[in-house]
Design an enzyme around this catalytic site. Structure first.
Site, PDB file in Angstrom:
ATOM      1  N   ASP A 182       4.720  -4.801   6.407  1.00  0.00           N
ATOM      2  CA  ASP A 182       5.210  -6.111   6.852  1.00  0.00           C
ATOM      3  C   ASP A 182       5.122  -7.195   5.772  1.00  0.00           C
ATOM      4  OD1 ASP A 182       2.502  -6.082   7.008  1.00  0.00           O
ATOM      5  OD2 ASP A 182       2.359  -6.867   9.048  1.00  0.00           O
ATOM      6  N   GLY A 183       4.111  -7.117   4.892  1.00  0.00           N
ATOM      7  CA  GLY A 183       3.985  -8.099   3.811  1.00  0.00           C
ATOM      8  C   GLY A 183       5.197  -8.034   2.895  1.00  0.00           C
ATOM      9  N   ASP A 207      -1.160   2.488   8.379  1.00  0.00           N
ATOM     10  CA  ASP A 207      -1.728   1.708   9.487  1.00  0.00           C
ATOM     11  C   ASP A 207      -0.900   1.823  10.780  1.00  0.00           C
ATOM     12  OD1 ASP A 207      -3.425   0.953   7.484  1.00  0.00           O
ATOM     13  OD2 ASP A 207      -2.560  -1.029   7.205  1.00  0.00           O
ATOM     14  N   HIS A 216      -9.891   5.710   0.768  1.00  0.00           N
ATOM     15  CA  HIS A 216      -8.531   5.906   0.252  1.00  0.00           C
ATOM     16  C   HIS A 216      -8.060   7.349   0.237  1.00  0.00           C
ATOM     17  CE1 HIS A 216      -9.208   1.764  -0.915  1.00  0.00           C
ATOM     18  NE2 HIS A 216      -7.899   1.664  -1.042  1.00  0.00           N
ATOM     19  N   ASP A 263       1.333  -0.106  11.909  1.00  0.00           N
ATOM     20  CA  ASP A 263       1.162  -1.407  12.576  1.00  0.00           C
ATOM     21  C   ASP A 263       2.391  -2.310  12.454  1.00  0.00           C
ATOM     22  OD1 ASP A 263       1.052  -1.968   9.888  1.00  0.00           O
ATOM     23  OD2 ASP A 263      -0.746  -3.207   9.992  1.00  0.00           O
ATOM     24  N   GLY A 309       0.843  -1.216   0.000  1.00  0.00           N
ATOM     25  CA  GLY A 309       0.000   0.000   0.000  1.00  0.00           C
ATOM     26  C   GLY A 309       0.867   1.250   0.000  1.00  0.00           C
ATOM     27  N   ARG A 350       1.140  -5.434  -5.161  1.00  0.00           N
ATOM     28  CA  ARG A 350       1.164  -6.560  -4.221  1.00  0.00           C
ATOM     29  C   ARG A 350       1.227  -7.802  -5.112  1.00  0.00           C
ATOM     30  NH1 ARG A 350      -3.383  -3.546  -1.147  1.00  0.00           N
ATOM     31  NH2 ARG A 350      -2.262  -2.626   0.593  1.00  0.00           N
ATOM     32  N   SER A 351       2.444  -8.376  -5.248  1.00  0.00           N
ATOM     33  CA  SER A 351       2.635  -9.430  -6.244  1.00  0.00           C
ATOM     34  C   SER A 351       2.474 -10.824  -5.657  1.00  0.00           C
ATOM     35  CB  SER A 351       4.035  -9.297  -6.866  1.00  0.00           C
ATOM     36  OG  SER A 351       4.346 -10.443  -7.602  1.00  0.00           O
ATOM     37  N   ALA A 392     -13.652  13.985  19.420  1.00  0.00           N
ATOM     38  CA  ALA A 392     -14.843  13.145  19.209  1.00  0.00           C
ATOM     39  C   ALA A 392     -15.402  12.688  20.554  1.00  0.00           C
ATOM     40  CB  ALA A 392     -14.474  11.933  18.361  1.00  0.00           C
ATOM     41  N   GLU A 393     -16.698  12.382  20.544  1.00  0.00           N
ATOM     42  CA  GLU A 393     -17.345  11.920  21.777  1.00  0.00           C
ATOM     43  C   GLU A 393     -17.219  10.406  21.931  1.00  0.00           C
ATOM     44  OE1 GLU A 393     -18.954  14.331  19.776  1.00  0.00           O
ATOM     45  OE2 GLU A 393     -18.152  15.732  21.268  1.00  0.00           O
ATOM     46  N   GLU A 441     -11.653   0.809  11.068  1.00  0.00           N
ATOM     47  CA  GLU A 441     -12.244  -0.202  10.163  1.00  0.00           C
ATOM     48  C   GLU A 441     -12.098  -1.616  10.728  1.00  0.00           C
ATOM     49  OE1 GLU A 441     -10.418  -0.534   6.279  1.00  0.00           O
ATOM     50  OE2 GLU A 441      -8.390  -0.677   7.077  1.00  0.00           O
ATOM     51  N   ARG A 480      -6.517  -1.237   8.848  1.00  0.00           N
ATOM     52  CA  ARG A 480      -6.647  -2.709   8.979  1.00  0.00           C
ATOM     53  C   ARG A 480      -7.018  -3.061  10.414  1.00  0.00           C
ATOM     54  NH1 ARG A 480      -4.922  -5.288   4.242  1.00  0.00           N
ATOM     55  NH2 ARG A 480      -3.332  -4.101   3.181  1.00  0.00           N
ATOM     56  N   THR A 518       3.522   2.739   6.071  1.00  0.00           N
ATOM     57  CA  THR A 518       2.118   2.348   5.944  1.00  0.00           C
ATOM     58  C   THR A 518       1.293   3.238   6.852  1.00  0.00           C
ATOM     59  OG1 THR A 518       0.444   0.701   6.528  1.00  0.00           O
ATOM     60  CG2 THR A 518       2.572   0.425   7.593  1.00  0.00           C
ATOM     61  N   ARG A 558     -17.650  18.148  10.955  1.00  0.00           N
ATOM     62  CA  ARG A 558     -18.184  18.807  12.156  1.00  0.00           C
ATOM     63  C   ARG A 558     -19.032  20.033  11.763  1.00  0.00           C
ATOM     64  NH1 ARG A 558     -16.694  18.748  17.381  1.00  0.00           N
ATOM     65  NH2 ARG A 558     -14.815  17.570  16.920  1.00  0.00           N
TER      66      ARG A 558
HETATM   67  O1  F6P Z   1      -2.481  -0.998   4.553  1.00  0.00           O
HETATM   68  C1  F6P Z   1      -2.933   0.239   4.105  1.00  0.00           C
HETATM   69  C2  F6P Z   1      -4.417   0.184   3.815  1.00  0.00           C
HETATM   70  O2  F6P Z   1      -4.805   1.462   3.318  1.00  0.00           O
HETATM   71  C3  F6P Z   1      -5.309  -0.243   4.977  1.00  0.00           C
HETATM   72  O3  F6P Z   1      -5.524   0.767   5.916  1.00  0.00           O
HETATM   73  C4  F6P Z   1      -6.556  -0.677   4.244  1.00  0.00           C
HETATM   74  O4  F6P Z   1      -7.288  -1.605   4.998  1.00  0.00           O
HETATM   75  C5  F6P Z   1      -5.981  -1.298   2.987  1.00  0.00           C
HETATM   76  O5  F6P Z   1      -4.685  -0.766   2.805  1.00  0.00           O
HETATM   77  C6  F6P Z   1      -6.790  -1.064   1.748  1.00  0.00           C
HETATM   78  O6  F6P Z   1      -6.214  -1.832   0.753  1.00  0.00           O
HETATM   79  P1  F6P Z   1      -6.467  -1.582  -0.800  1.00  0.00           P
HETATM   80  O7  F6P Z   1      -5.747  -0.332  -1.175  1.00  0.00           O
HETATM   81  O8  F6P Z   1      -5.922  -2.793  -1.435  1.00  0.00           O
HETATM   82  O9  F6P Z   1      -7.950  -1.414  -0.963  1.00  0.00           O
END
Ligand code: F6P
Length: 319
Positions: free
Chosen positions: A103-104, A128, A250, A130, A11, A72-73, A187-188, A223, A172, A126, A155
């Site tokens: 990480d992938g 994320d 996105h 993460d 990504g 992403r191959s 935010a509440e 999400e 993710r 990324t 808002r």
């Molecule tokens: O890993 C980055 C990310 O944007 C995540 O937050 C999301 O879940 C995912 O990629 C979306 O993937 P794609 O771009 O393949 O729809």
């Protein structure tokens, strides 16, 4: 001159372009011959590889996404394509790789390293946030600012229309973007995988507020918690307020890299080149407790822990 190739993979994230530029410039400064691989792992297999020229990396610093493009191959997980990738690198005289991704991508490159012994340095990128072992991945600050701007705009309409808005963020399975955004936008409600939420107690807290005159509500949902739709209905049914769901999607991946992402990219680039020159073979670059460093690749198999301060602060918005 030793060849070093730079690629972006997985990504896309803001900060990838400055990282590419700084890797190329710093590698040259350290006496290496930089190459660029376009289209991520796909380009490694298909020999989409060229010597990096100054013109390739000038004027890209401020651009979002990745000018090298990404992929992403699935083919890279087949033996014959990894062999093809290795032969491509040999042909160009490349014996070091820098991969800017998540990480992938690091897992894929580590498998490649174990087979063909081409050392690589991984730069975490990324939205994320993460990747275990580092507090920061490129793209996160830019994504947070995109989210902040979106929530500020939402808002305005929430206030004008006396409505509740549920905003779903990416990430993710990691709730970092949601929790940080909930806090920074006041935010509440916040729901994220790291938080134990309790709709009954959120209801008690907000019903009192609504009775006391509150006429709009902002909720941020990660999400990964899969709760955005349910929460929107729950607000309508339980808080007697019209509610709408906005999935940011996105848009969070785009935008010009912030100052933080550019400076982090600089530091990671220097770290990656130095790590490879020092003889490290398969490490990821890290920023931990305010210091730059490296971590063995195995760290990506451990659990990513979100900053406990963020989790603690956000936990008050889940009950
Ligand atoms: O890993 C980055 C990310 O944007 C995540 O937050 C999301 O879940 C995912 O990629 C979306 O993937 P794609 O771009 O393949 O729809």
């Amino acid at each position: 001159m030793e060849g070093i190739a730079i690629m972006t993979s997985g990504g896309d994230a803001a900060g990838m372009n400055p990282a590419v530029k700084f890797c190329v410039e710093y590698a040259k400064k350290r006496g290496l011959k930089p190459f660029l691989i376009r289209n991520g792992l796909r380009g490694l297999i298909d020999d989409d590889i060229k010597v990096a020229e100054r013109s390739d990396v000038s004027g890209i610093l401020h651009r979002g996404g990745t000018v090298l493009r990404s992929s992403r191959s699935k083919r890279f997980f087949e033996d014959k394509y990894r062999l093809q990738a290795y032969e491509n690198l040999q042909k160009h005289g490349i014996n070091k790789l820098i991969v800017i991704g998540g990480d992938g991508s690091f897992t894929a490159l580590n498998r490649f390293y174990n087979e063909y012994k081409v050392p690589f340095a991984g730069i975490p990128a990324t939205i994320d946030n993460d990747i275990p072992g580092t507090d920061y991945c490129l793209g996160v600050d830019t994504a947070l600012n995109v989210i902040r701007e979106s929530i500020d705009s939402i808002r305005d309409t929430a206030l004008s229309f006396s409505r509740a808005f549920v905003i779903e963020t990416m990430g993710r399975n990691c709730g970092y973007l949601a929790m940080t955004s909930a806090l920074s936008s006041g935010a509440e409600i916040c729901i994220a995988p790291e938080l134990d939420h309790d709709l009954d107690s959120i209801g008690e807290r907000l019903k009192k507020d609504v009775e006391g005159g509150r006429d709009y509500i902002m909720a941020v949902v990660a999400e990964g918690s899969n709760m955005a739709g349910e929460l929107t209905h729950w607000i309508k049914d339980n808080l007697n307020m019209d509610a709408r769901l906005t999935v940011l999607g996105h848009v969070q991946r785009g935008g010009s890299p912030t100052v933080r992402d550019r400076v982090m990219a600089y530091n990671y680039a220097v770290q990656a080149v130095e790590s490879l020159l020092a003889g490290n073979t398969n490490q990821i670059m890290t920023f931990r407790d305010g210091s730059y460093g490296t971590a063995p690749i195995d760290i990506i198999n451990t659990k990513c822990i979100v900053d406990p301060n963020i989790v603690e602060l956000a936990s008050h918005l889940a009950v």
